[in-house]
Enzyme design. Structure first.
Site, PDB file in Angstrom:
ATOM      1  N   GLY A  14       1.028  -1.307   0.108  1.00 57.33           N
ATOM      2  CA  GLY A  14      -0.143   0.390   0.080  1.00 57.33           C
ATOM      3  C   GLY A  14       1.024   1.458  -0.132  1.00 57.33           C
ATOM      4  N   ALA A  15       1.971   1.214  -0.544  1.00 56.54           N
ATOM      5  CA  ALA A  15       3.102   1.908  -0.577  1.00 56.54           C
ATOM      6  C   ALA A  15       2.932   3.547  -1.920  1.00 56.54           C
ATOM      7  CB  ALA A  15       4.134   1.571  -0.931  1.00 56.54           C
ATOM      8  N   ASP A  64      -2.216  -7.354  -6.141  1.00 57.51           N
ATOM      9  CA  ASP A  64      -3.388  -7.745  -4.999  1.00 57.51           C
ATOM     10  C   ASP A  64      -2.582  -8.598  -4.027  1.00 57.51           C
ATOM     11  OD1 ASP A  64      -5.616  -8.177  -3.640  1.00 57.51           O
ATOM     12  OD2 ASP A  64      -6.454  -8.559  -5.290  1.00 57.51           O
ATOM     13  N   VAL A  65      -2.523  -7.883  -3.139  1.00 58.39           N
ATOM     14  CA  VAL A  65      -1.971  -8.482  -1.586  1.00 58.39           C
ATOM     15  C   VAL A  65      -3.229  -9.772  -1.144  1.00 58.39           C
ATOM     16  CG1 VAL A  65      -0.729  -6.507  -1.140  1.00 58.39           C
ATOM     17  CG2 VAL A  65      -2.841  -7.024   0.114  1.00 58.39           C
ATOM     18  N   SER A 143      -4.768  -0.080  13.707  1.00 60.41           N
ATOM     19  CA  SER A 143      -4.803   1.386  14.539  1.00 60.41           C
ATOM     20  C   SER A 143      -5.930   1.932  15.856  1.00 60.41           C
ATOM     21  CB  SER A 143      -6.073   1.604  12.820  1.00 60.41           C
ATOM     22  OG  SER A 143      -6.748   2.380  12.934  1.00 60.41           O
ATOM     23  N   TYR A 155     -13.678  -2.555   9.792  1.00 64.43           N
ATOM     24  CA  TYR A 155     -12.041  -2.296  10.069  1.00 64.43           C
ATOM     25  C   TYR A 155     -11.796  -2.119  11.240  1.00 64.43           C
ATOM     26  CZ  TYR A 155      -8.039   1.100   9.179  1.00 64.43           C
ATOM     27  OH  TYR A 155      -7.128   2.190   8.927  1.00 64.43           O
ATOM     28  N   ALA A 158     -10.464  -5.759  11.602  1.00 66.17           N
ATOM     29  CA  ALA A 158      -9.673  -6.443  11.331  1.00 66.17           C
ATOM     30  C   ALA A 158      -8.175  -5.320  12.215  1.00 66.17           C
ATOM     31  CB  ALA A 158     -10.293  -5.731   9.735  1.00 66.17           C
ATOM     32  N   LYS A 159      -9.243  -4.679  12.521  1.00 63.07           N
ATOM     33  CA  LYS A 159      -7.091  -4.112  12.745  1.00 63.07           C
ATOM     34  C   LYS A 159      -7.216  -4.636  14.287  1.00 63.07           C
ATOM     35  CE  LYS A 159      -6.191  -1.158   8.968  1.00 63.07           C
ATOM     36  NZ  LYS A 159      -4.979  -1.359   9.238  1.00 63.07           N
TER      37      LYS A 159
END
Length: 254
Positions: A14-15, A64-65, A143, A155, A158-159
């Site tokens: 995601g860089a 695509d990771v 996060s 989200y 997931a985090k």
């Protein structure tokens, strides 16, 4: 730049922009060869050209990771061109914000696939290079949303999952000289937080101003704040720190 650092390769997912781009720039400045990975190589162009202009060694990688074959191919290409990766920053992420009762299953799956499946596949593929080198640094982006955030049940889950993933990696991979840590950013000024402001129907400047008032240091974070933290955790000096979650949020978290 040390000889040890200059011989090492880092992958940042995601860089293409935001936190990931800042991390890629910082690791390149630290002397790492850096693979800038995002969905397609074209999106990575600005980050790669900027690193090269500053004298860094880098390459753009489109993948695509969440796709097992694409991850395998990408890591293989990185190892061939830049050298075996011994630093991995799992930063790739998306949001699909919605309240629970309105959230379609595909919005849940999309977020889980990028964050958790993506981190799993990237880590599984790179850890073998780290085990062989008897050295590695895995840094996962969590996060403060892991503590719960209205409208982000996917989200947040997931985090929070990234934190359990990190702690287990630290246990399993520690005997091979590999550390694993997670960073939990608070409010960072990026396109992602801009999208959150839009979802809430608030102007971004107003959103930043409101958020800063609630942060003890009275400012919102910048991608470079996270990049500086990654820089330390990726260093040889951080070798006795593993399995930790470090919140970078301008103040204490609950």
């Amino acid at each position: 730049m040390t000889a040890q650092t200059s011989s090492r390769t880092a992958i940042v997912t995601g860089a293409a922009k935001g936190i990931g781009a800042a991390v890629a720039h910082r690791l390149a400045a630290d002397g790492f060869s850096v693979a800038v990975l995002d969905l397609d190589t074209e999106s990575c162009r600005d980050t790669v050209e900027s690193i090269k202009k500053a004298g860094g060694r880098t390459m753009a990688v489109g993948a695509d990771v969440s796709d097992e074959q694409q991850v395998s191919t990408a890591v293989g290409n990185i190892a061939d061109e830049l050298g075996a990766p011994t630093v991995l920053v799992n930063n790739a992420g998306i949001t699909r914000d919605n309240l629970l009762f309105k959230m379609p299953a595909d919005e849940w799956d999309a977020v889980m696939n990028v964050h958790l499946r993506g981190a799993f596949l990237m880590t599984r593929e790179t850890q073998r290079h780290m085990v062989e080198a008897k050295y590695g640094r895995i840094i996962n982006l969590s996060s403060t949303a892991a503590l719960g955030n209205r409208g982000q049940v996917n989200y947040s889950a997931a985090k929070a999952g990234m934190q359990g993933f990190t702690k287990t990696l630290a246990i399993e991979l520690g005997p091979f000289g590999i550390t694993a840590n997670a960073i939990g950013p608070g409010f960072i000024e990026t396109d992602m937080t801009r999208a959150t402001a839009e979802r809430l129907g608030i102007g971004f400047d107003e959103f930043i101003e409101r958020s800063a008032k609630a942060i003890p240091v009275r400012r919102v974070g910048q991608p470079e704040d996270i990049a500086a933290t990654v820089s330390f955790l990726a260093s040889a000096e951080a070798g006795f720190i593993s399995g930790q979650v470090l919140y970078v949020a301008g103040g204490p978290t609950d």
